[in-house]
Design a protein around this motif. Structure first.
Motif, PDB file in Angstrom:
ATOM      1  N   HIS A 143       0.906  -1.170  -0.067  1.00 56.03           N
ATOM      2  CA  HIS A 143      -0.027   0.097  -0.124  1.00 56.03           C
ATOM      3  C   HIS A 143       0.794   1.274   0.213  1.00 56.03           C
ATOM      4  CE1 HIS A 143      -3.023   2.967   1.155  1.00 56.03           C
ATOM      5  NE2 HIS A 143      -3.866   2.119   1.054  1.00 56.03           N
ATOM      6  N   SER A 144       0.342   2.340  -0.635  1.00 50.94           N
ATOM      7  CA  SER A 144       1.356   3.580  -1.120  1.00 50.94           C
ATOM      8  C   SER A 144       1.346   4.295   0.479  1.00 50.94           C
ATOM      9  CB  SER A 144       0.955   4.375  -2.107  1.00 50.94           C
ATOM     10  OG  SER A 144      -0.639   4.653  -1.873  1.00 50.94           O
ATOM     11  N   HIS A 174      -1.793   1.174  -6.160  1.00 46.45           N
ATOM     12  CA  HIS A 174      -0.808   1.668  -5.179  1.00 46.45           C
ATOM     13  C   HIS A 174       0.408   1.606  -5.780  1.00 46.45           C
ATOM     14  CE1 HIS A 174      -3.267   2.898  -1.941  1.00 46.45           C
ATOM     15  NE2 HIS A 174      -4.272   1.743  -2.035  1.00 46.45           N
TER      16      HIS A 174
END
Length: 270
Positions: A143-144, A174
Motif C-alpha cells: 500500500h502506498s 498503489h
C-alpha cells in the motif's frame, strides 16, 4: 481468475452503530452477490459486530464467500492473531496486511526506513506462521505511503520474509502511486503473488488525499489490459478484488461496484 469486491465502504462509517453496521453489511453482501462477485473482503472491525458463524451464514444465504480480512501491521501481533483466527473461522482464505502508515507530512521522496522494513518482515514471518497454523495464508500488500511501498523496500521485505509463510497481494493502483512498475513487479515476483487488488485512476480529477483519485474499472487511465496480460503470463488464477474508497464512488457504492463488474466481465471475461 475469480472476482471480489471490497465491502468496507458500506459499513466503515457505522462502526459505532451496531444495528446500522449489521444492516449495511447484509446489504453489501446482497448487492455484491446480485452483481455476481464471487468473493468480498472487509476490515477486521467486522469482528466487533458479527460472530464468524454469522458472517458465513449470511454469505452462504446469498451465494458469495468472504475471501479475506485486510489489516494493518500497526495493530500488533496479538490483535493480528485474532484477525487470523476470525478469518479462518468465517471461512476466509487470506489475511491481507499492509505495513504501518506514514505520518501525514511524509512524502514519497522520504528516505527508506530499513529498520522499520526489517521490523515488518519479522512480524510477518511470525504472523504468517500463525496463519499457517490456522489454515489460512498471510499476504502482504504494498500500500502506498506505508513502510513497504516502493520497489527497494518491497525487494528488501521480500528478501527478509519466508515465502512459505508470507505471500504477496499486488495492487496496480498503489504501485502507480508509489512509482512502482507493476508489470515488472508481477513478473519478478510471480511465484509469490496469490491475490490481486485492482484499481483505476482518472488523473483529470482532483486527487483525493494521497493520490486516491480512484474511479470504477475502465473509467480511468491505468493500463488494465497490460496488467491483466502480465497476470495471465504468469498463469495467475487467484482472486482479483476491485473496490473504491469512500468519497471516490460514482453515484453510490452499488453503481461503482456494478461498473467495475461490467469491466471485469466484458473486457476481461471474468
Amino acid at each position: 481468475m475469480k472476482t471480489a469486491y471490497t465491502g468496507w465502504m458500506w459499513v466503515n462509517q457505522h462502526v459505532e452503530n451496531p444495528n446500522r453496521f449489521r444492516s449495511q453489511f447484509i446489504q453489501c453482501v446482497k448487492e455484491l452477490a446480485y452483481l455476481e462477485y464471487e468473493y468480498l473482503e472487509n476490515f477486521p472491525f467486522i469482528r466487533r459486530h458479527f460472530t464468524p458463524g454469522e458472517v458465513q451464514k449470511i454469505c452462504d444465504q446469498h451465494g458469495v464467500s468472504m475471501s479475506a480480512l485486510y489489516c494493518n501491521l500497526s495493530e500488533g501481533l496479538d490483535e493480528l492473531k485474532r484477525d487470523a483466527e476470525y478469518t479462518a473461522a468465517m471461512g476466509g482464505k487470506y489475511l491481507i496486511c499492509s505495513s504501518r502508515n506514514w505520518p501525514e507530512d511524509q512524502g514519497l521522496d522520504c528516505p527508506a526506513d530499513w529498520d522499520a522494513v526489517k521490523k515488518d518482515a519479522l512480524l510477518c514471518n511470525e504472523l504468517g506462521s500463525c496463519c499457517k497454523d490456522a489454515g489460512i495464508r498471510l499476504l502482504h500488500n504494498h500500500h502506498s505511503y506505508t513502510t513497504v511501498c516502493r520497489r527497494p523496500e518491497i525487494d528488501e521485505f521480500a528478501r527478509q520474509t519466508d515465502p512459505d509463510l508470507v505471500g504477496f497481494c499486488v495492487d496496480d493502483g498503489h504501485a502507480m502511486a508509489a512509482g512502482v512498475d507493476i508489470i515488472r513487479l508481477v513478473k519478478d515476483y510471480a511465484k509469490r503473488i496469490e491475490y490481486v487488488h485492482i484499481k483505476d485512476l482518472d488523473p483529470a480529477l482532483s486527487w483525493r488525499g494521497r493520490g486516491l483519485s480512484w474511479v470504477p474499472l475502465g473509467r480511468g487511465t491505468l493500463d488494465l489490459p497490460g496488467f491483466f496480460e502480465a497476470l495471465r503470463e504468469i498463469e495467475f488464477d487467484g482472486i482479483v478484488c476491485a473496490g473504491l474508497p469512500a468519497g471516490c464512488e460514482e453515484i453510490n457504492h452499488f453503481e461503482s461496484a456494478r461498473l467495475s463488474r461490467l469491466y471485469l466481465r466484458n473486457a476481461q471475461g471474468l
